[in-house]
Design a protein around this motif. Structure first.
Motif, PDB file in Angstrom:
ATOM      1  N   TYR A 109       0.837  -1.188   0.000  1.00 61.21           N
ATOM      2  CA  TYR A 109       0.000   0.000   0.000  1.00 61.21           C
ATOM      3  C   TYR A 109       0.880   1.249   0.000  1.00 61.21           C
ATOM      4  O   TYR A 109       1.976   1.241   0.550  1.00 61.21           O
ATOM      5  CB  TYR A 109      -0.896   0.031   1.252  1.00 61.21           C
ATOM      6  CG  TYR A 109      -1.756  -1.189   1.395  1.00 61.21           C
ATOM      7  CD1 TYR A 109      -2.971  -1.284   0.722  1.00 61.21           C
ATOM      8  CD2 TYR A 109      -1.350  -2.254   2.191  1.00 61.21           C
ATOM      9  CE1 TYR A 109      -3.763  -2.422   0.849  1.00 61.21           C
ATOM     10  CE2 TYR A 109      -2.139  -3.394   2.320  1.00 61.21           C
ATOM     11  CZ  TYR A 109      -3.347  -3.467   1.650  1.00 61.21           C
ATOM     12  OH  TYR A 109      -4.119  -4.599   1.768  1.00 61.21           O
ATOM     13  N   SER A 110       0.358   2.319  -0.577  1.00 59.11           N
ATOM     14  CA  SER A 110       1.069   3.588  -0.531  1.00 59.11           C
ATOM     15  C   SER A 110       0.430   4.475   0.527  1.00 59.11           C
ATOM     16  O   SER A 110      -0.691   4.222   0.971  1.00 59.11           O
ATOM     17  CB  SER A 110       1.046   4.277  -1.896  1.00 59.11           C
ATOM     18  OG  SER A 110      -0.279   4.611  -2.249  1.00 59.11           O
ATOM     19  N   GLY A 111       1.173   5.517   0.891  1.00 54.80           N
ATOM     20  CA  GLY A 111       0.655   6.409   1.908  1.00 54.80           C
ATOM     21  C   GLY A 111       1.332   7.751   1.874  1.00 54.80           C
ATOM     22  O   GLY A 111       2.101   8.060   0.959  1.00 54.80           O
ATOM     23  N   ILE A 112       1.032   8.532   2.904  1.00 53.73           N
ATOM     24  CA  ILE A 112       1.572   9.884   3.007  1.00 53.73           C
ATOM     25  C   ILE A 112       2.122  10.126   4.405  1.00 53.73           C
ATOM     26  O   ILE A 112       1.709   9.487   5.367  1.00 53.73           O
ATOM     27  CB  ILE A 112       0.497  10.948   2.697  1.00 53.73           C
ATOM     28  CG1 ILE A 112      -0.673  10.838   3.703  1.00 53.73           C
ATOM     29  CG2 ILE A 112       0.014  10.852   1.259  1.00 53.73           C
ATOM     30  CD1 ILE A 112      -1.601  12.036   3.705  1.00 53.73           C
ATOM     31  N   LEU A 113       3.037  11.075   4.473  1.00 53.93           N
ATOM     32  CA  LEU A 113       3.497  11.574   5.763  1.00 53.93           C
ATOM     33  C   LEU A 113       2.510  12.654   6.178  1.00 53.93           C
ATOM     34  O   LEU A 113       2.386  13.671   5.499  1.00 53.93           O
ATOM     35  CB  LEU A 113       4.910  12.139   5.647  1.00 53.93           C
ATOM     36  CG  LEU A 113       5.457  12.791   6.913  1.00 53.93           C
ATOM     37  CD1 LEU A 113       5.639  11.752   8.006  1.00 53.93           C
ATOM     38  CD2 LEU A 113       6.761  13.499   6.616  1.00 53.93           C
ATOM     39  N   GLU A 114       1.793  12.430   7.254  1.00 54.47           N
ATOM     40  CA  GLU A 114       0.818  13.413   7.710  1.00 54.47           C
ATOM     41  C   GLU A 114       1.435  14.425   8.664  1.00 54.47           C
ATOM     42  O   GLU A 114       1.125  15.606   8.609  1.00 54.47           O
ATOM     43  CB  GLU A 114      -0.368  12.702   8.370  1.00 54.47           C
ATOM     44  CG  GLU A 114      -1.523  13.638   8.643  1.00 54.47           C
ATOM     45  CD  GLU A 114      -2.787  12.898   8.993  1.00 54.47           C
ATOM     46  OE1 GLU A 114      -3.224  13.008  10.159  1.00 54.47           O
ATOM     47  OE2 GLU A 114      -3.332  12.214   8.113  1.00 54.47           O
TER      48      GLU A 114
ATOM     49  N   LEU B 183       5.841   6.827  -0.173  1.00 51.13           N
ATOM     50  CA  LEU B 183       5.895   5.937   0.989  1.00 51.13           C
ATOM     51  C   LEU B 183       5.101   4.678   0.665  1.00 51.13           C
ATOM     52  O   LEU B 183       3.955   4.752   0.219  1.00 51.13           O
ATOM     53  CB  LEU B 183       5.314   6.617   2.227  1.00 51.13           C
ATOM     54  CG  LEU B 183       5.938   7.956   2.622  1.00 51.13           C
ATOM     55  CD1 LEU B 183       5.241   8.519   3.854  1.00 51.13           C
ATOM     56  CD2 LEU B 183       7.431   7.813   2.862  1.00 51.13           C
ATOM     57  N   VAL B 184       5.730   3.520   0.891  1.00 51.14           N
ATOM     58  CA  VAL B 184       5.099   2.232   0.592  1.00 51.14           C
ATOM     59  C   VAL B 184       5.351   1.278   1.743  1.00 51.14           C
ATOM     60  O   VAL B 184       6.470   1.202   2.264  1.00 51.14           O
ATOM     61  CB  VAL B 184       5.661   1.626  -0.719  1.00 51.14           C
ATOM     62  CG1 VAL B 184       5.164   0.205  -0.929  1.00 51.14           C
ATOM     63  CG2 VAL B 184       5.301   2.500  -1.910  1.00 51.14           C
TER      64      VAL B 184
ATOM     65  N   THR C  94      -9.947   1.098   6.301  1.00 51.78           N
ATOM     66  CA  THR C  94      -9.442   1.994   5.260  1.00 51.78           C
ATOM     67  C   THR C  94      -7.998   2.425   5.425  1.00 51.78           C
ATOM     68  O   THR C  94      -7.378   2.834   4.450  1.00 51.78           O
ATOM     69  CB  THR C  94     -10.308   3.271   5.177  1.00 51.78           C
ATOM     70  OG1 THR C  94     -10.237   3.967   6.426  1.00 51.78           O
ATOM     71  CG2 THR C  94     -11.752   2.922   4.856  1.00 51.78           C
ATOM     72  N   SER C  95      -7.457   2.353   6.644  1.00 48.94           N
ATOM     73  CA  SER C  95      -6.097   2.871   6.825  1.00 48.94           C
ATOM     74  C   SER C  95      -5.303   2.134   7.896  1.00 48.94           C
ATOM     75  O   SER C  95      -5.852   1.513   8.797  1.00 48.94           O
ATOM     76  CB  SER C  95      -6.140   4.367   7.160  1.00 48.94           C
ATOM     77  OG  SER C  95      -6.764   4.571   8.408  1.00 48.94           O
TER      78      SER C  95
ATOM     79  N   VAL D 117       0.289   7.688   7.227  1.00 45.11           N
ATOM     80  CA  VAL D 117      -1.020   7.095   6.983  1.00 45.11           C
ATOM     81  C   VAL D 117      -0.966   6.345   5.659  1.00 45.11           C
ATOM     82  O   VAL D 117      -0.655   6.920   4.621  1.00 45.11           O
ATOM     83  CB  VAL D 117      -2.130   8.177   6.922  1.00 45.11           C
ATOM     84  CG1 VAL D 117      -3.485   7.526   6.659  1.00 45.11           C
ATOM     85  CG2 VAL D 117      -2.155   8.994   8.206  1.00 45.11           C
ATOM     86  N   MET D 118      -1.264   5.048   5.722  1.00 46.21           N
ATOM     87  CA  MET D 118      -1.258   4.197   4.537  1.00 46.21           C
ATOM     88  C   MET D 118      -2.705   3.884   4.139  1.00 46.21           C
ATOM     89  O   MET D 118      -3.526   3.554   4.998  1.00 46.21           O
ATOM     90  CB  MET D 118      -0.506   2.891   4.814  1.00 46.21           C
ATOM     91  CG  MET D 118       0.890   3.084   5.420  1.00 46.21           C
ATOM     92  SD  MET D 118       2.009   4.130   4.487  1.00 46.21           S
ATOM     93  CE  MET D 118       2.414   3.041   3.136  1.00 46.21           C
TER      94      MET D 118
END
Length: 189
Positions: free
Chosen positions: A41-46, A59-60, A153-154, A171-172
């Motif tokens: 899954y991909s995600g973001i730095l929150e 980010l994976v 979902t996450s 958060v992925m």
């Protein structure tokens, strides 16, 4: 005397029932995470968005390896494939360790830090305060608390260094599996 014994027995049974329920919560968390085995899954730095090492990079996470008592999740930051989160389960308690490798697969000097949950947690969140190894290896991390959340979902990976402004949250997105990434550095099946 008989009343005291009955009350003691009731208290003991209540405590044992509570332990069983708590264990169910950690097992539920564990099984939810294991249900993603083999997927990426991909995600973001929150938080913090301006972080130089993570901000703006792809980010994976790859829930690559799952056994009865161990889940290994390589975490990629752009082209950096050095990180793997290792979760282990023992007697209903989950531990989190961080395995860091160099590109040639050798271990980083700062390795296998993390912590063990102090209780069975909840079905959707587990907390990991820094353990003695972490406190010895990285003295500034003595007050670290990591936590992982998971729902439909996450998946979030979080860090708070108590007594400082240090906060970190990734958060992925679990709703959109992506193509499986290349092997992480130092990985051996």
């Amino acid at each position: 005397m008989l009343l005291k014994r009955v009350l003691l027995l009731i208290a003991l049974l209540s405590a044992l029932q509570s332990i069983g329920q708590d264990n169910e919560r950690s097992l539920s968390f564990w099984n939810t995470l294991k249900s993603h085995c083999g997927k990426a899954y991909s995600g973001i730095l929150e938080i913090p968005k301006e972080d130089e090492a993570f901000g703006g990079k792809t980010l994976v996470m790859h829930v690559k390896s799952c056994s009865e008592n161990t889940i290994r999740i390589p975490f990629y930051v752009g082209e950096d494939k050095s990180r793997t989160w290792i979760l282990t389960m023992a007697d209903g308690i989950i531990s989190l360790k961080h395995d860091h490798r160099h590109e040639d697969g050798t271990m980083d000097d700062v390795n296998f830090y993390g912590g063990t949950a102090t209780n069975e947690g909840k079905a959707d969140v587990q907390f990991f305060p820094a353990d003695v190894h972490t406190q010895t290896l990285i003295p500034d991390a003595a007050t670290n608390v990591w936590w992982i959340t998971i729902d439909e979902t996450s998946f979030t990976y979080n860090l708070r260094r108590l007594g400082t402004d240090r906060v970190f949250k990734v958060v992925m997105d679990l709703t959109k599996p992506i193509e499986t990434p290349d092997e992480p550095w130092g990985w051996k099946d």
